[in-house]
Write a protein that holds these residues in place. Structure first.
Motif, short mmCIF file in Angstrom:
data_model
loop_
_atom_site.label_atom_id
_atom_site.label_comp_id
_atom_site.label_asym_id
_atom_site.label_seq_id
_atom_site.Cartn_x
_atom_site.Cartn_y
_atom_site.Cartn_z
N SER A 37 0.81 -1.23 0.00
CA SER A 37 0.00 0.00 0.00
C SER A 37 0.83 1.27 0.00
O SER A 37 0.32 2.35 -0.31
N ASN A 38 2.12 1.17 0.34
CA ASN A 38 2.95 2.37 0.40
C ASN A 38 3.88 2.52 -0.81
O ASN A 38 4.84 3.30 -0.77
N ILE A 39 3.66 1.77 -1.88
CA ILE A 39 4.47 1.94 -3.09
C ILE A 39 4.22 3.34 -3.65
O ILE A 39 3.07 3.74 -3.85
N PRO A 40 5.27 4.13 -3.91
CA PRO A 40 5.08 5.52 -4.34
C PRO A 40 4.57 5.62 -5.77
O PRO A 40 4.66 4.66 -6.54
N ASP A 41 4.05 6.79 -6.12
CA ASP A 41 3.52 7.01 -7.46
C ASP A 41 4.63 7.22 -8.49
O ASP A 41 4.41 7.03 -9.68
N ARG A 42 5.80 7.64 -8.04
CA ARG A 42 6.96 7.75 -8.92
C ARG A 42 8.02 6.80 -8.40
O ARG A 42 8.36 6.80 -7.22
N LEU A 43 8.56 5.98 -9.29
CA LEU A 43 9.48 4.92 -8.88
C LEU A 43 10.30 4.49 -10.08
O LEU A 43 9.76 4.24 -11.16
N ASN A 44 11.61 4.40 -9.88
CA ASN A 44 12.51 3.81 -10.89
C ASN A 44 13.06 2.52 -10.31
O ASN A 44 13.73 2.53 -9.27
N GLY A 45 12.75 1.40 -10.96
CA GLY A 45 13.12 0.10 -10.43
C GLY A 45 14.61 -0.07 -10.21
O GLY A 45 15.04 -0.70 -9.24
N ALA A 46 15.44 0.48 -11.10
CA ALA A 46 16.89 0.35 -10.94
C ALA A 46 17.39 1.17 -9.76
O ALA A 46 18.25 0.72 -9.00
N ALA A 47 16.85 2.37 -9.60
CA ALA A 47 17.24 3.21 -8.46
C ALA A 47 16.86 2.52 -7.15
O ALA A 47 17.62 2.56 -6.17
N LEU A 48 15.71 1.89 -7.15
CA LEU A 48 15.26 1.16 -5.97
C LEU A 48 16.26 0.06 -5.59
O LEU A 48 16.65 -0.07 -4.43
N LEU A 49 16.71 -0.71 -6.58
CA LEU A 49 17.53 -1.88 -6.31
C LEU A 49 18.98 -1.56 -6.01
O LEU A 49 19.56 -2.09 -5.06
N ILE A 50 19.60 -0.69 -6.82
CA ILE A 50 21.04 -0.48 -6.65
C ILE A 50 21.36 0.81 -5.93
O ILE A 50 22.19 0.83 -5.02
N ASP A 51 20.71 1.92 -6.29
CA ASP A 51 21.01 3.18 -5.59
C ASP A 51 20.58 3.11 -4.13
O ASP A 51 21.25 3.65 -3.24
N GLY A 52 19.47 2.40 -3.88
CA GLY A 52 19.03 2.23 -2.50
C GLY A 52 20.04 1.45 -1.68
O GLY A 52 20.29 1.78 -0.51
N ALA A 53 20.65 0.43 -2.29
CA ALA A 53 21.65 -0.36 -1.58
C ALA A 53 22.88 0.49 -1.23
O ALA A 53 23.43 0.37 -0.13
#
Length: 355
Positions: A37-53
């Protein structure tokens, strides 16, 4: 109920999104679960996986093992950023353009996947075994603009590239970016630090083609929000901890392998041992050498592993999953007797992104 997305697209090329079903024919999505339910309206899958790490301090940790080499999270991010720069600065990629990746399971294949998404492109992974005729169909069906491929798989793509109606650029890399490929050399001339495109959660991120058993392959479109959603679903049952190392046989071109060896390990800050040629002996050697904890493969491979495995070869394994074929009771029992591990049987299809 709120559905992630619904904000202006970042795609200038809307070919992929234009081919989504009209709203009235779309499936009914349920994002009401607390972990969705908290998935944002703007999201880049690559940024999520690698930049987040990287932001969480995992730059020095190994993301991928491959043969005798290892690639850290920091090195992976740097390569993905350089690939994104090559795509945008050298090849003129605009958000929404489709980019084909042709490779076995290698760290550079993963870096290409991430770089394409960071640049706002739509990644189309393909099996290493595809021949020119099959590649031509995918090139034209998805209106591929750019192709990135392992230099060892150049022959069939070279035969197909003249028939790609939209194809403008073909660029080859080596499995570990060792400098012999054109993409390796272009990357070396770029700096890192690419700012990811601010894609909408419902922008198309991936086109994964089915195996074509019922006719021509179908291209299943997956959105950036799907990458986060699947990382928060299956691993809630088949868990993955930060200290784990995964390996197995499915190709990154299959959603089974894409999730198992790329999305899940990066999201949970674990590691994957990638096998460009996953023979039974290669899997056994990797499990023993890397102390693999989680194995993903198919029943045929489990049969072969049972026949070859020595006493302590599989002792590091904590859990194992099977998919892609019917898992028979005799094999399930044999694996339990050999390892003490209950095989988890995964069911699913390309259109679901993961099993």
């Amino acid at each position: 109920m709120r559905i992630p997305g619904g904000v202006p697209t970042a795609h200038l090329d809307t070919f992929a999104s234009d081919r989504l079903p009209p709203a009235g024919l779309m499936p009914r999505f349920d994002y009401s679960a607390p972990f969705l339910s908290n998935i944002p309206d703007r999201l880049n899958g690559a940024a999520l996986l690698i930049d987040g790490a990287i932001a969480e301090g995992f730059a020095a940790k190994t993301a991928f093992y491959c043969a005798d080499a290892a690639m850290s999270y920091g090195e992976l991010q740097d390569k993905a950023c350089r690939i994104a720069r090559v795509l945008v600065e050298d090849f003129g990629l605009v958000p929404g353009n489709r980019v084909l990746v042709r490779s076995g399971n290698t760290p550079m294949a993963a870096a290409c996947w991430l770089g394409i998404l960071k640049a706002g492109g739509v990644c189309v992974n393909t099996m290493a075994l595809l021949r020119a005729r099959e590649l031509t169909y995918i090139l034209n069906k998805a209106r591929i603009d750019i192709a990135l491929a392992d230099i060892d798989l150049a022959q069939e793509l070279e035969l197909a590239k003249g028939t790609g109606e939209a194809l403008k650029h073909v660029c080859y890399f080596t499995a570990l970016c060792s400098g012999q490929g054109e993409l390796d050399q272009r990357m070396d001339r770029k700096s890192g630090g690419f700012k990811p495109v601010d894609t909408a959660a419902d922008d198309v991120a991936l086109i994964t083609f089915t195996s074509g058993t019922t006719g021509n392959p179908k291209g299943a479109l997956h959105l950036h929000r799907d990458i986060l959603a699947v990382c928060r679903c299956w691993p809630r049952v088949y868990t993955l901890e930060q200290d784990e190392i995964v390996t197995g046989s499915p190709s990154l071109a299959f959603t089974y392998g894409m999730a198992a060896f790329l999305m899940y390990p990066l999201y949970y800050r674990a590691s994957a041992a990638l096998l460009p040629k996953p023979t039974p002996d290669a899997i056994l050697e990797t499990v023993e050498r890397r102390k693999v904890t989680s194995l993903y493969t198919v029943p045929t491979m489990y049969h072969a592993l049972l026949e070859r495995a020595g006493g302590g070869t599989l002792s590091s394994l904590r859990k194992c999953t099977s998919a892609g074929e019917h898992l028979r009771q005799r094999l399930w029992d044999g694996w339990l007797d050999k390892t003490g591990i209950r095989l988890v049987n995964g069911l699913g299809m390309t259109e679901f992104l993961t099993h």
